[in-house]
Design a protein around this motif. Structure first.
Motif, short mmCIF file in Angstrom:
data_model
loop_
_atom_site.label_atom_id
_atom_site.label_comp_id
_atom_site.label_asym_id
_atom_site.label_seq_id
_atom_site.Cartn_x
_atom_site.Cartn_y
_atom_site.Cartn_z
N THR A 116 0.83 -1.20 0.00
CA THR A 116 0.00 0.00 0.00
C THR A 116 0.87 1.26 0.00
N GLN A 117 2.18 1.08 -0.11
CA GLN A 117 3.11 2.19 -0.21
C GLN A 117 3.73 2.19 -1.61
N PRO A 118 4.22 3.34 -2.08
CA PRO A 118 4.90 3.37 -3.38
C PRO A 118 6.08 2.41 -3.38
N ILE A 119 6.34 1.80 -4.54
CA ILE A 119 7.52 0.93 -4.62
C ILE A 119 8.78 1.72 -4.93
N ARG A 120 8.61 2.96 -5.42
CA ARG A 120 9.77 3.81 -5.68
C ARG A 120 9.29 5.24 -5.94
N TYR A 121 10.25 6.16 -5.94
CA TYR A 121 10.01 7.54 -6.34
C TYR A 121 10.92 7.83 -7.54
N VAL A 122 10.37 8.54 -8.53
CA VAL A 122 11.16 8.89 -9.70
C VAL A 122 10.88 10.34 -10.07
N THR A 123 11.88 11.00 -10.65
CA THR A 123 11.70 12.36 -11.18
C THR A 123 11.81 12.28 -12.69
N LEU A 124 10.79 12.79 -13.37
CA LEU A 124 10.71 12.67 -14.83
C LEU A 124 10.60 14.04 -15.48
N PRO A 125 11.11 14.17 -16.70
CA PRO A 125 10.90 15.41 -17.44
C PRO A 125 9.45 15.53 -17.88
N GLY A 126 9.09 16.67 -18.41
CA GLY A 126 7.73 16.86 -18.89
C GLY A 126 7.39 15.94 -20.06
N LYS A 127 6.11 15.70 -20.25
CA LYS A 127 5.64 14.85 -21.35
C LYS A 127 4.46 15.53 -22.02
N ARG A 128 4.35 15.33 -23.31
CA ARG A 128 3.15 15.74 -24.05
C ARG A 128 2.42 14.47 -24.47
N ILE A 129 1.18 14.36 -24.04
CA ILE A 129 0.37 13.17 -24.32
C ILE A 129 -0.80 13.58 -25.21
N ALA A 130 -1.02 12.83 -26.27
CA ALA A 130 -2.11 13.12 -27.21
C ALA A 130 -3.12 11.97 -27.19
N GLY A 131 -4.40 12.32 -27.27
CA GLY A 131 -5.43 11.30 -27.27
C GLY A 131 -6.81 11.92 -27.20
N VAL A 132 -7.70 11.27 -26.49
CA VAL A 132 -9.07 11.77 -26.32
C VAL A 132 -9.29 12.08 -24.85
N SER A 133 -10.07 13.11 -24.56
CA SER A 133 -10.19 13.59 -23.18
C SER A 133 -11.61 13.97 -22.84
N ALA A 134 -11.85 14.14 -21.53
CA ALA A 134 -13.15 14.59 -21.02
C ALA A 134 -12.95 15.09 -19.60
N ARG A 135 -13.93 15.82 -19.09
CA ARG A 135 -13.95 16.25 -17.69
C ARG A 135 -14.85 15.31 -16.91
N THR A 136 -14.43 14.97 -15.68
CA THR A 136 -15.24 14.07 -14.86
C THR A 136 -14.86 14.27 -13.39
N THR A 137 -15.46 13.49 -12.50
CA THR A 137 -15.12 13.46 -11.08
C THR A 137 -15.10 12.01 -10.62
N ASN A 138 -14.46 11.76 -9.49
CA ASN A 138 -14.48 10.40 -8.94
C ASN A 138 -15.90 9.97 -8.61
N ALA A 139 -16.71 10.88 -8.11
CA ALA A 139 -18.09 10.54 -7.75
C ALA A 139 -18.86 10.08 -8.98
N ILE A 140 -18.68 10.76 -10.11
CA ILE A 140 -19.37 10.36 -11.33
C ILE A 140 -18.88 8.99 -11.80
N GLU A 141 -17.57 8.78 -11.74
CA GLU A 141 -17.03 7.52 -12.24
C GLU A 141 -17.52 6.33 -11.43
N ILE A 142 -17.58 6.45 -10.11
CA ILE A 142 -17.99 5.31 -9.30
C ILE A 142 -19.50 5.17 -9.23
N SER A 143 -20.23 6.13 -9.82
CA SER A 143 -21.70 6.02 -9.86
C SER A 143 -22.16 5.11 -10.98
#
Length: 272
Positions: A116-143
């Motif tokens: 239940t704890q992280p297995i490691r910590y890492v520092t990464l440079p920035g990334k640009r991710i392309a795909g499909v997106s939407a706005r939501t909340t955890n409450a909506i997703e678990i409903s």
């Protein structure tokens, strides 16, 4: 943002009025006032299954789909402090073994014991991710009315996909209120900073960041991703989170949907 969850029922704790109390009257951020008062649990004989059913009934009364609520709670509650066992608390050594075993795509483990704890910590440079997106909340997703599964379906139906072995991301950005508010979910793959995108694809920029990395066990995707997020929500260092952008990483270990292992990267403060 200093948000945590009750280590008994999983309720987000966002205001002092929700905090439980110790015997001397001081407050604790570990438990909510409904579970823990004056240094004692309000239902000391409560079992994990009993807590699951009680919380399911509450969430159902609040308008959540019953089976979605029960599934969410069964993923989250076992990792909370009140219910953890020595088996659940095993350190990441077993995860490293699972990660090595993932070189054998046909091998599936049913071992539910991961840290239940992280297995490691890492520092990464920035990334640009392309795909499909939407706005939501955890409450909506678990409903049961959420959009995330639909986004994955839409992404894989796109005509502009890279090769199957290319790493995929499920990114969570633009949080309005930590785990309780809205956020943007984008499903996609990494692209170069100046790459032109075809019509219909969105992009997000993940800033350079330090991440706490949680790794799931191997198993069916629908099970292991939810379990891994349960561990994230139950993590006792929620105050370390920056909410500048988190992501799920799906690499060669995720090609077989019945034997998936996924990494979840949670952005945290750099002063560790």
């Amino acid at each position: 943002m200093n948000v945590t969850v009750c280590q008994s029922c999983g309720m987000p704790l966002t205001t002092p009025a929700q905090f439980g109390t110790e015997a001397d009257g001081s407050t604790t951020r570990e438990y909510c006032i409904y579970c823990y008062k004056e240094g004692k649990f309000e239902q000391p004989g409560m079992s994990l299954e009993g807590m699951t059913e009680m919380c399911t009934a509450i969430l159902k009364d609040e308008g959540m789909d019953e089976e979605s609520a029960r599934s969410m709670l069964r993923n989250q509650l076992p990792f909370l402090k009140r219910w953890r066992t020595n088996t659940t608390d095993q350190h990441a050594e077993s995860l490293a073994e699972n990660s090595t075993a993932s070189a054998n795509p046909g091998q599936v483990t049913t071992d539910h014991s991961f840290s239940t704890q992280p297995i490691r910590y890492v520092t990464l440079p920035g990334k640009r991710i392309a795909g499909v997106s939407a706005r939501t909340t955890n409450a909506i997703e678990i409903s049961g009315k959420g959009c995330i599964q639909g986004l994955w379906n839409n992404y894989f139906a796109s005509e502009h996909l890279p090769a199957p072995e290319v790493v995929r991301y499920g990114c969570y950005t633009d949080y309005t209120d930590g785990i309780t508010g809205e956020y943007t979910i984008l499903v996609g793959h990494e692209v170069s900073p100046n790459e032109s995108l075809p019509e219909g694809l969105d992009d997000i920029l993940l800033p350079p960041a330090t991440y706490a990395v949680f790794t799931s066990r191997k198993g069916p995707m629908a099970e292991v991703v939810g379990e891994a997020w349960g561990a994230v929500w139950a993590w006792d260092k929620q105050s370390d989170r920056t909410f500048t952008g988190d992501f799920e990483l799906y690499d060669e270990r995720s090609l077989n949907p019945e034997s998936v292992q996924v990494d979840i990267y949670i952005a945290v403060r750099q002063s560790r």
